[in-house]
Write a protein that holds these residues in place. Sequence first.
Motif, PDB file in Angstrom:
ATOM      1  N   ALA A 294       0.842  -1.206   0.000  1.00 20.54           N
ATOM      2  CA  ALA A 294       0.000   0.000   0.000  1.00 20.54           C
ATOM      3  C   ALA A 294       0.874   1.252   0.000  1.00 20.54           C
ATOM      4  CB  ALA A 294      -0.911  -0.011   1.226  1.00 20.54           C
ATOM      5  N   ILE A 295       1.958   1.201   0.758  1.00 21.43           N
ATOM      6  CA  ILE A 295       2.846   2.375   0.826  1.00 21.43           C
ATOM      7  C   ILE A 295       3.643   2.511  -0.476  1.00 21.43           C
ATOM      8  CG2 ILE A 295       4.893   3.334   1.995  1.00 21.43           C
ATOM      9  CD1 ILE A 295       3.737   2.090   4.603  1.00 21.43           C
ATOM     10  N   GLU A 312       7.866  -0.667  10.419  1.00 24.89           N
ATOM     11  CA  GLU A 312       6.936  -0.707  11.567  1.00 24.89           C
ATOM     12  C   GLU A 312       7.729  -1.039  12.846  1.00 24.89           C
ATOM     13  OE1 GLU A 312       3.666   0.081  11.537  1.00 24.89           O
ATOM     14  OE2 GLU A 312       3.890   0.565   9.431  1.00 24.89           O
ATOM     15  N   ASN A 313       7.004  -1.137  13.961  1.00 18.11           N
ATOM     16  CA  ASN A 313       7.601  -1.562  15.240  1.00 18.11           C
ATOM     17  C   ASN A 313       8.622  -0.592  15.817  1.00 18.11           C
ATOM     18  OD1 ASN A 313       6.377  -4.047  15.978  1.00 18.11           O
ATOM     19  ND2 ASN A 313       7.402  -5.012  14.221  1.00 18.11           N
ATOM     20  N   LEU A 314       8.693   0.629  15.277  1.00 16.34           N
ATOM     21  CA  LEU A 314       9.690   1.583  15.772  1.00 16.34           C
ATOM     22  C   LEU A 314       9.527   1.805  17.288  1.00 16.34           C
ATOM     23  CD1 LEU A 314      11.847   3.838  15.519  1.00 16.34           C
ATOM     24  CD2 LEU A 314      10.028   5.376  14.772  1.00 16.34           C
ATOM     25  N   GLN A 315      10.611   1.604  18.005  1.00 16.94           N
ATOM     26  CA  GLN A 315      10.582   1.822  19.457  1.00 16.94           C
ATOM     27  C   GLN A 315      11.720   2.766  19.842  1.00 16.94           C
ATOM     28  OE1 GLN A 315      10.442  -2.204  21.432  1.00 16.94           O
ATOM     29  NE2 GLN A 315       9.994  -2.818  19.340  1.00 16.94           N
ATOM     30  N   ASP A 316      11.384   3.773  20.631  1.00 17.10           N
ATOM     31  CA  ASP A 316      12.401   4.670  21.184  1.00 17.10           C
ATOM     32  C   ASP A 316      12.035   4.913  22.645  1.00 17.10           C
ATOM     33  OD1 ASP A 316      14.563   6.416  21.432  1.00 17.10           O
ATOM     34  OD2 ASP A 316      13.571   8.084  20.408  1.00 17.10           O
ATOM     35  N   GLN A 317      12.931   5.558  23.357  1.00 21.25           N
ATOM     36  CA  GLN A 317      12.663   5.897  24.756  1.00 21.25           C
ATOM     37  C   GLN A 317      12.579   7.417  24.871  1.00 21.25           C
ATOM     38  OE1 GLN A 317      16.391   4.137  25.485  1.00 21.25           O
ATOM     39  NE2 GLN A 317      15.597   2.162  26.202  1.00 21.25           N
ATOM     40  N   VAL A 368      -2.069  -0.239  19.147  1.00 21.63           N
ATOM     41  CA  VAL A 368      -0.945  -0.355  18.205  1.00 21.63           C
ATOM     42  C   VAL A 368      -1.447  -0.879  16.856  1.00 21.63           C
ATOM     43  CG1 VAL A 368       1.205  -1.609  17.755  1.00 21.63           C
ATOM     44  CG2 VAL A 368       0.817  -0.571  19.990  1.00 21.63           C
ATOM     45  N   VAL A 369      -2.365  -1.839  16.918  1.00 18.43           N
ATOM     46  CA  VAL A 369      -2.914  -2.392  15.670  1.00 18.43           C
ATOM     47  C   VAL A 369      -3.615  -1.281  14.882  1.00 18.43           C
ATOM     48  CG1 VAL A 369      -4.636  -3.984  14.720  1.00 18.43           C
ATOM     49  CG2 VAL A 369      -3.117  -4.739  16.573  1.00 18.43           C
ATOM     50  N   GLU A 370      -4.403  -0.481  15.597  1.00 11.86           N
ATOM     51  CA  GLU A 370      -5.111   0.619  14.913  1.00 11.86           C
ATOM     52  C   GLU A 370      -4.134   1.622  14.319  1.00 11.86           C
ATOM     53  OE1 GLU A 370      -7.893   2.283  17.677  1.00 11.86           O
ATOM     54  OE2 GLU A 370      -9.226   0.539  17.489  1.00 11.86           O
ATOM     55  N   ALA A 371      -3.106   1.965  15.108  1.00 14.62           N
ATOM     56  CA  ALA A 371      -2.134   2.963  14.625  1.00 14.62           C
ATOM     57  C   ALA A 371      -1.390   2.459  13.391  1.00 14.62           C
ATOM     58  CB  ALA A 371      -1.144   3.319  15.730  1.00 14.62           C
ATOM     59  N   SER A 372      -1.265   1.141  13.277  1.00 12.47           N
ATOM     60  CA  SER A 372      -0.537   0.593  12.127  1.00 12.47           C
ATOM     61  C   SER A 372      -1.451   0.442  10.910  1.00 12.47           C
ATOM     62  CB  SER A 372       0.065  -0.769  12.484  1.00 12.47           C
ATOM     63  OG  SER A 372      -0.930  -1.768  12.417  1.00 12.47           O
ATOM     64  N   GLY A 373      -2.682   0.879  11.047  1.00  7.79           N
ATOM     65  CA  GLY A 373      -3.626   0.736   9.937  1.00  7.79           C
ATOM     66  C   GLY A 373      -4.064  -0.711   9.762  1.00  7.79           C
ATOM     67  N   GLY A 374      -3.966  -1.473  10.820  1.00  8.02           N
ATOM     68  CA  GLY A 374      -4.475  -2.846  10.789  1.00  8.02           C
ATOM     69  C   GLY A 374      -3.520  -3.870  10.203  1.00  8.02           C
ATOM     70  N   ILE A 375      -2.290  -3.482   9.881  1.00 14.33           N
ATOM     71  CA  ILE A 375      -1.414  -4.499   9.276  1.00 14.33           C
ATOM     72  C   ILE A 375      -0.824  -5.442  10.323  1.00 14.33           C
ATOM     73  CG2 ILE A 375      -0.777  -3.176   7.204  1.00 14.33           C
ATOM     74  CD1 ILE A 375       1.963  -2.792   8.625  1.00 14.33           C
TER      75      ILE A 375
END
Length: 570
Positions: A294-295, A312-317, A368-375
């Motif tokens: 899609a992107i 996806e899955n970007l994690q920072d502190q 998190v699922v919603e923020a990812s657009g359901g992917i």
Amino acid sequence: DSVGIYDVVIVGGGTAGLVIANRLSENSYTTVAVIEAGDLVFDNKNVSTVDGYGLSFGTEIDWQYESTPQAYAGNKTQTLRAGKALGGTSTINGMAYLRAQEAQINSWEHLGNEGWNWKSLLPYYKRSEHFQIPTEDQCIAGASYDISVHGTSGPLKTGWNTGLLGKSVTTLVNATYASLGLPYIEEPNGGVMRGFTRYPATVDRELNVREDAGRAYYLPIQNRTNLDLYTNSFVQRITWDETSTNSTPRANGVQFTDASGKQKTISAKKEVILSAGSLRSPLILELSGIGNPAILEQHGIDVKVDLPFVGENLQDQTTGAGAYSSNTNFSGAANYVGYFNVADIFGNGTYDLNCTVRDSLLQYATSVVEASGGIIDQKVMEKLFMIHYDLIFKDQIPISEILISPGEDQMAFSYWGLLPFSRGSVHIQSNDSTTPAAINPNYFQLDYDLKQQIGTAKAVRKLASSEALCDIVTGELSPGLQSVPLNASDEVWAKAVKEGYRSNYHYIATAAMMAQDLGGVVNTDLLVYGVDNVRVVDASVIPFQVCGHLTATIYAIAEKAADAIKSRYY
Ligand code: FDA
């Protein structure tokens, strides 16, 4: 216009990329090219000065990416720093050499990454390291270690700066941490981190300069004739072998603009390795046709491999600061760290927090699922968050780091949450590789992250007002009793935390090493799924945050990856 043919082409001469370049070129029959967007910085004082943290910020060697407005933190953007130089972010970072907690590296294996656990990574931490035994004076000042967990013949020099603050200050700082019940630990790099200690740095003690990846992994081997370095060269995308009869796509090189701005190509006979960092490697994958269809389609890019979790899955502190005026001038390197677990921070409130978080995991996953657009799959996210929850509440690994830096007229504290749940993403916004990406770490998306940061901010205030410091600390400058009174509610603290935070610059997981159905992008050999010969080797592959600072673990991961690459070909 091709600059040449190599066995391996490495994109990004940063922290991880130079480890790969060094190890693969040990074999004189393997030809290796490194393409780096930045320049050599060996003579750059903003880099080499050991107590010069921050000097390079905002200069030409700082990518200073900008995040999207942060919806859960007042819609402000954040500056996301990363090094643009040979040596990558190791040329601008805080030089802390701190690894991880044993249980969290083991959690990578629980995710299905066979062969990735503390025991198997420890030899690689050691292989990368050249630990400089502290001098007698440094030991008196509080430098301590267990030699059995250190390497002494690797490329990367670690140890303590000259000019450490002395014993009396160490005693004072230690008493401050102890006022919150934190035990002293002799060695923070052996897999057990809870406690306070004086941590080592990446430093060349004899030359008194920063030890970055360039100095450690490139300088000593720069004359190898089978290794070529292209600096000031910006990679746009991977090129593909259209003649290959393989069922999976095969990379045959990359396209880049060279130092003079000319368009070039370079050929790779065996592999292309992306080491451009967590905020870049996923973009190069997308620009090359690997990612969420899609992107890609939105930007007119043909889909080579449908791999929806790229970026996806970007994690920072998030980092907060507390500043206190003091009646004493301290000058010298501090390196004081305290690692606190959930009970250290929340005391009697731990049980309630535990119940709240456990009951929220489902809702966290949904967000998190919603923020990812359901992917991302709901059940998968719940599973990942259960592992995350266990690390915090069952294994009780450290959740907060607090640094104390006694300075001139001031006692400065900085602190951050080590294990935020929030997840964001990084994606291209155009098929032009120079267009800035959409980088959204989603700071404070999930309420545990805010609660943890508030708890830690309160702990900082307690430390500053402890008996140990009462003769020295004369007042609170920041956040300040006016904006956050002594009996302030959590709402008031939340406002201060969100107004005062910055990124901790520990971005990970944007091409995570996990099974594909869990949201992974690379397998346990760090090969990109669905492609024959492209790997990602940098912070992007780390699936869950580590309690240490990232470079120690990135060097170890890259050493392990180098072994995997060698074993494929020799
Ligand atoms: P890294 O950023 O090192 O390398 C990527 C390289 O790729 C860069 O050289 C970049 O220029 C290049 N590149 C990117 N795009 C390219 C393109 N299109 N073409 C060609 N080249 C490209 N860690 C720690 O252990 N101790 C600490 O004290 C700190 N403190 C700290 C402070 C600050 C301000 C920051 C920003 C970070 C830290 N860190 C840290 C984190 C740590 O330094 C960081 O996570 C790693 O160095 C990242 O290593 P990588 O190999 O992933 O990327």
